[in-house]
Design a protein around this motif. Structure first.
Motif, mmCIF file in Angstrom:
data_model
loop_
_atom_site.group_PDB
_atom_site.id
_atom_site.type_symbol
_atom_site.label_atom_id
_atom_site.label_comp_id
_atom_site.label_asym_id
_atom_site.label_seq_id
_atom_site.Cartn_x
_atom_site.Cartn_y
_atom_site.Cartn_z
ATOM 1 N N LYS A 140 -20.640 -35.658 8.617
ATOM 2 C CA LYS A 140 -19.577 -35.147 9.477
ATOM 3 C C LYS A 140 -20.174 -34.278 10.587
ATOM 4 O O LYS A 140 -21.243 -33.678 10.423
ATOM 5 C CB LYS A 140 -18.607 -34.285 8.659
ATOM 6 C CG LYS A 140 -17.869 -35.011 7.562
ATOM 7 C CD LYS A 140 -17.047 -34.020 6.736
ATOM 8 C CE LYS A 140 -16.286 -34.724 5.618
ATOM 9 N NZ LYS A 140 -15.560 -33.773 4.745
ATOM 10 N N LYS A 141 -19.428 -34.209 11.703
ATOM 11 C CA LYS A 141 -19.763 -33.250 12.743
ATOM 12 C C LYS A 141 -18.982 -31.966 12.452
ATOM 13 O O LYS A 141 -17.757 -31.956 12.460
ATOM 14 C CB LYS A 141 -19.370 -33.787 14.117
ATOM 15 C CG LYS A 141 -20.142 -35.011 14.567
ATOM 16 C CD LYS A 141 -19.655 -35.479 15.935
ATOM 17 C CE LYS A 141 -20.400 -36.729 16.389
ATOM 18 N NZ LYS A 141 -19.923 -37.207 17.715
ATOM 19 N N THR A 142 -19.694 -30.875 12.155
ATOM 20 C CA THR A 142 -19.039 -29.620 11.775
ATOM 21 C C THR A 142 -19.360 -28.539 12.790
ATOM 22 O O THR A 142 -20.377 -28.595 13.500
ATOM 23 C CB THR A 142 -19.503 -29.163 10.380
ATOM 24 O OG1 THR A 142 -20.926 -29.002 10.394
ATOM 25 C CG2 THR A 142 -19.126 -30.189 9.332
ATOM 26 N N TRP A 148 -14.960 -29.527 9.736
ATOM 27 C CA TRP A 148 -15.031 -30.861 10.355
ATOM 28 C C TRP A 148 -13.855 -31.014 11.312
ATOM 29 O O TRP A 148 -12.705 -30.705 10.973
ATOM 30 C CB TRP A 148 -15.009 -31.920 9.254
ATOM 31 C CG TRP A 148 -15.036 -33.326 9.760
ATOM 32 C CD1 TRP A 148 -15.794 -33.820 10.758
ATOM 33 C CD2 TRP A 148 -14.267 -34.424 9.258
ATOM 34 N NE1 TRP A 148 -15.574 -35.161 10.936
ATOM 35 C CE2 TRP A 148 -14.639 -35.567 10.017
ATOM 36 C CE3 TRP A 148 -13.327 -34.563 8.241
ATOM 37 C CZ2 TRP A 148 -14.076 -36.811 9.785
ATOM 38 C CZ3 TRP A 148 -12.773 -35.803 8.001
ATOM 39 C CH2 TRP A 148 -13.144 -36.923 8.773
ATOM 40 N N GLU A 154 -21.289 -39.556 11.895
ATOM 41 C CA GLU A 154 -22.520 -39.927 12.573
ATOM 42 C C GLU A 154 -23.440 -40.657 11.602
ATOM 43 O O GLU A 154 -23.675 -40.165 10.491
ATOM 44 C CB GLU A 154 -23.228 -38.678 13.103
ATOM 45 C CG GLU A 154 -22.503 -37.981 14.238
ATOM 46 C CD GLU A 154 -23.297 -36.788 14.755
ATOM 47 O OE1 GLU A 154 -24.257 -36.371 14.070
ATOM 48 O OE2 GLU A 154 -22.958 -36.263 15.825
ATOM 49 N N SER A 192 -27.988 -26.699 8.854
ATOM 50 C CA SER A 192 -26.531 -26.556 8.948
ATOM 51 C C SER A 192 -26.076 -25.130 8.686
ATOM 52 O O SER A 192 -24.931 -24.775 8.979
ATOM 53 C CB SER A 192 -25.841 -27.498 7.951
ATOM 54 O OG SER A 192 -26.198 -27.148 6.620
#
Length: 705
Positions: A140-142, A148, A154, A192
C-alpha cells in the motif's frame, strides 16, 4: 401516733470506700465493647480485602484474556488467509501468470487494515527456469502516519535480487521448515517508520515439495495503539512482548522496539522476569518509583507472546482503605455512645442506691425517714426503693405498737402488784389446802395448750402443702399441654423438611439437565466453527476462480468476498458462544455442588428433628406420671388435715376437763395456803413485769417520734 419523718435528711454520713458503681460499669463494659468493635473492624477489613483481591484478580485476568483474544484473533485471521493463499498459489502457479496470482494477494492486502503488503517468493528457477530470484511484492501507499489512501497497490521487484537474497531472510527460513503459516517477531522497519511483523506460509506442490512461500507484512501500530489506549482504572496499563521477550509495546518505553529493549531491561520486575519467561500465566507485585504495583500476565493463544498488566495496589485497595476509615470512625462513635449511655444509666442507679443508703442510715440512727422525691423507676432499683419504704413503714408501725404496749404493761403491772398484796393478806389460811390441786390443774392446762398450738401449726403446714400441690398440679398440666403442642409442631416441621428434600432433588435434576444441554450446545458451536472455516476456504477458492474468470467473474468475486466476511463473523460469533457456554457450564457445576450440600444439610436436620421429637414424647410421658403423683400427694394432705381436726377436738375436750378440775379444786377450799403462796408469787412476778416494762420503754426511746 406515727413517728414517720416526712422530710428526708441527706446528711447520712455515709462514705464510699473504693470505686463507684459508675466507674465499675465503665471499666467493666467499655473495654469489652471497644475490643469487640475493633475486632469486628479488623475482621471486616480482612474479609473486604480478600473479596476485593479476588475480584481484582478476576477482572485483571478477564481484561488480559480480552485483549489476548483480540490480538490472537487478528493474527490468526492473517495466518489463515496466508495459508489459503499459499495453497492456491501451490495449485495454480504452474499455469497462472503473476498478474493472475496477484488477484488473491492484493485482496488480502486491501481487505485488512493491518496488512501493509504481501509477496510471493519462489525457490530458484521454479517459477521461471531462467530466474534464480522470483519475488514480486505488492504494498500500500501510506502516509507518515501509516494510513492508506485507498489507491492502487504498488507492485515491486526490488527484493528479487541477490543483494536482498530473500532465501536467507527469517520469514523464508521459517516458512521452509514449517507446515503452516508462522509470524516472525516484531521488528522496526526504518524505511516505513513502522513496527512490523511478517507472516509466511510455505507454497507446496501436490506431492508436498516446497517451492516457495507467501508473505504478508503486518503493521503492528494498530495493535500497539489498541493496547496503549487501554486504561484499567486510573493507573492500570498493558505491555506486550514477542517470543524473544522483547517489548512490542510498553507504556514506559515508547521506542522499545527501536531501542531493542526487552523484559530483561525492566529492572522494576527483576524478581519476576524468570517467572514470566517460564510460566504462561501468573501474577505478582513489585515496586516502581516507590509505588507498589500489582502484576498479571498471560500468553497470546497460538503464539508465545506475553501480554501483561500492571496497576497500582493503592488504587485496588482504595475502597478497602475507605471502608477501614469508616469502620474506625463508627467504632469510635460507638465507644463514645456506649460510654455516655453507661454513664447515664450508672448515674441513675447510683442516685437511687444513694437514696436507699441514706434512708437506711437514718434507720440505723433510729429515725424512720421514708424515701420521697426520687424518680420513680419500674426496674429492680424501683423494687428495692419500694421494699425499703415498706420496711420502714412496717418498723414504724411495730415500734409504735411496742411503745404503747410497754406503757400499758407498766400501768397494769402496778395495779396487779397492789391487788396481789391485798389477796395475799386474806388468802393465807386457805393457800395450803388448794396448793396441790391448783398446781396439777395448771400443769395439765399448760400441756394441753402446748399440744393444741403444735397441732395448729401442723394444720397450717398441711394447708401450705395443699396450696403448693394445687399450684404444682396447674403447672404440670400447662407443661403437658405445651409439650403436646411442641410435639405436634416438631412433627409438622419434620414433614416440611422431607418435602424440602424432594424439592432439592428436583432442582438438582433440573440443573443437571441444563448442564447436559450446555454440553450439546458446545458441540454445536464446534460444528459452526468448522463450517465457518470451510466456508472461508470456499470463499477464497471462489475468489481465485473469479479472478481467473476475468471480467465475467467480478460479480461472483464480490459475492465470494461477502461469504468470506460472513464466515469470519460466524467464526468470531462461535468463539464468543463457546466462551459463554464454558462460563455457564462452570456455573451449572457449582450449582449442582451447592444443591447437594443443601440436601445433605437437610438430611442432618431431619435426623435432629426426629431425635428432638422422641425426646419431647418422652418428656410428655414423664409429665403425665408427675400429674398422677401430685394427685396422690393432694389426697394424702387431705387425709392429714382430717386427722388434725380430730386431734384438735380431742385437745379441746381435755382442756374442758382440766378447767372442771380447777373449778373443783377451788370449791374444795380445803386449804388456802397454796392460794396465798400463788398470790405472793404473782406479786413478785408483777414487780418483775414492771421492771421489764420500764426497761422496754428505755429501749424504745432510741426510736425518735
Amino acid at each position: 401516733m406515727s413517728i414517720m419523718k416526712k422530710k428526708q435528711d441527706n446528711a447520712s454520713g455515709l462514705k464510699i470506700e473504693g470505686m463507684s458503681i459508675k466507674m465499675e460499669l465503665i471499666i467493666a463494659i467499655v473495654p469489652i465493647v471497644a475490643i469487640l468493635l475493633i475486632l469486628l473492624t479488623v475482621v471486616t477489613s480482612m474479609i473486604s480485602r480478600s473479596i476485593i483481591i479476588d475480584r481484582s484478580n478476576s477482572e485483571m485476568q478477564a481484561t488480559l484474556g480480552k485483549y489476548s483474544n483480540y490480538i490472537s484473533g487478528e493474527l490468526n485471521e492473517i495466518k489463515s488467509q496466508t495459508d489459503t493463499l499459499a495453497m492456491m498459489v501451490g495449485a495454480t502457479y504452474q499455469t497462472a501468470s503473476i498478474d493472475e496470482l496477484s488477484e488473491g494477494i492484493t485482496s488480502i492486502v486491501t481487505s485488512n487494515d493491518m496488512v501493509l503488503g504481501a509477496g510471493l517468493w519462489f525457490e530458484p528457477n521454479v517459477y521461471d527456469p531462467e530466474k534464480k530470484y522470483c519475488g514480486p511484492y505488492w504494498m500500500k501507499k501510506t502516509d507518515s502516519n501509516g494510513k492508506w489512501d485507498g489507491s492502487a497497490l504498488e507492485a515491486s521487484w526490488d527484493y528479487s535480487n541477490e543483494s536482498y537474497d530473500y532465501f536467507n531472510q527469517e520469514y523464508y527460513i521459517n516458512a521452509k521448515k514449517s507446515a503452516s503459516a508462522t509470524i516472525t517477531d516484531p521488528y522496526y522497519d526504518s524505511s516505513s517508520g513502522m513496527v512490523m511483523a511478517s507472516c509466511s506460509a510455505p507454497i507446496k506442490k501436490a506431492d508436498g515439495t516446497f517451492v516457495g512461500c507467501v508473505t504478508v507484512d503486518l503493521m503492528l501500530d494498530e495493535v500497539n495503539a489498541e493496547v496503549a489506549n487501554v486504561r484499567i482504572g486510573k493507573t492500570g496499563t498493558l505491555w506486550l512482548t514477542d517470543t524473544a521477550f522483547n517489548y512490542v509495546y510498553h507504556p514506559a518505553y515508547p521506542n522499545a522496539i527501536i531501542d531493542g529493549l526487552g523484559i530483561d531491561d525492566s529492572t522494576e520486575m527483576e524478581n519476576y522476569i524468570s517467572t514470566i519467561k517460564a510460566s504462561e500465566t501468573g501474577k505478582g507485585n513489585f515496586k516502581y518509583q516507590g509505588v507498589k504495583r500489582l502484576l498479571y500476565w498471560d500468553t497470546i493463544p497460538g503464539m508465545n507472546w506475553r501480554i501483561g498488566l500492571t496497576i497500582s495496589q493503592d488504587e485496588v485497595f482504595e475502597k478497602v482503605t475507605m471502608l477501614l476509615h469508616i469502620s474506625i470512625i463508627v467504632c469510635i462513635v460507638a465507644i463514645v455512645m456506649t460510654t455516655i449511655m453507661i454513664i447515664y444509666q450508672a448515674t441513675g442507679i447510683a442516685k437511687a442506691a444513694a437514696v436507699v443508703a441514706n434512708s437506711l442510715a437514718h434507720l440505723r440512727d433510729g429515725e424512720f425517714v421514708k424515701i420521697t422525691g426520687a424518680k420513680k423507676r419500674t426496674d429492680e432499683i424501683g423494687l428495692m426503693t419500694q421494699a425499703t419504704n415498706e420496711v420502714i413503714e412496717k418498723l414504724d408501725s411495730i415500734v409504735s405498737n411496742i411503745k404503747e404496749s410497754a406503757t400499758s404493761l407498766g400501768s397494769s403491772s402496778e395495779e396487779l402488784a397492789d391487788m396481789a398484796n391485798q389477796i395475799s393478806q386474806t388468802a393465807e389460811d386457805v393457800s395450803n389446802a388448794v396448793q396441790e390441786i391448783a398446781t396439777g390443774a395448771t400443769q395439765q392446762a399448760d400441756e394441753i395448750q402446748s399440744a393444741t398450738e403444735n397441732v395448729g401449726r401442723i394444720g397450717e403446714a398441711i394447708n401450705d402443702v395443699q396450696n403448693s400441690t394445687e399450684n404444682l398440679s396447674g403447672i404440670t398440666q400447662r407443661m403437658k399441654e405445651a409439650s403436646e403442642i411442641s410435639s405436634s409442631s416438631l412433627a409438622s416441621l419434620q414433614e416440611s423438611s422431607l418435602e424440602m428434600t424432594a424439592k432439592i432433588d428436583e432442582i438438582s435434576s433440573t440443573i443437571e439437565t441444563t448442564q447436559n444441554a450446555v454440553l450439546n450446545i458446545n458441540d454445536k458451536v464446534e460444528g459452526i466453527t468448522s463450517i465457518a472455516t470451510q466456508t472461508n476456504l470456499l470463499s477464497l477458492n471462489a475468489s481465485i476462480e473469479a479472478a481467473r474468470a476475468g471480467e465475467a467473474g467480478k460479480g461472483f468475486a464480490v459475492v465470494a468476498e461477502e461469504i468470506g466476511q460472513l464466515a469470519a463473523n460466524s467464526r468470531q460469533l462461535a468463539d464468543d458462544i463457546k466462551i459463554e457456554m464454558e462460563k455457564l457450564l462452570n456455573e451449572s457445576k457449582a450449582a449442582v455442588t451447592a444443591s447437594e450440600d443443601v440436601k445433605q444439610g437437610n438430611i442432618k436436620q431431619q435426623t435432629a428433628l426426629g431425635d428432638t421429637l422422641n425426646a419431647v414424647n418422652g418428656m410428655l410421658s414423664d409429665i403425665t406420671d408427675t400429674v398422677g403423683g401430685v394427685e396422690l400427694i393432694s389426697q394424702g394432705a387431705e387425709t392429714c388435715d382430717n386427722s388434725k381436726n380430730a386431734v384438735v377436738d380431742t385437745m379441746s375436750a381435755l382442756s374442758a376437763i382440766s378447767e372442771e378440775n380447777a373449778a373443783s379444786s377451788e370449791e374444795t377450799g380445803a386449804s388456802m395456803e397454796e392460794l396465798s403462796a400463788t398470790v405472793t408469787t404473782l406479786a413478785g412476778s408483777a414487780s418483775d413485769l414492771k421492771d421489764i416494762a420500764e426497761h422496754l420503754n428505755e429501749e424504745m426511746s432510741f426510736f425518735k417520734s
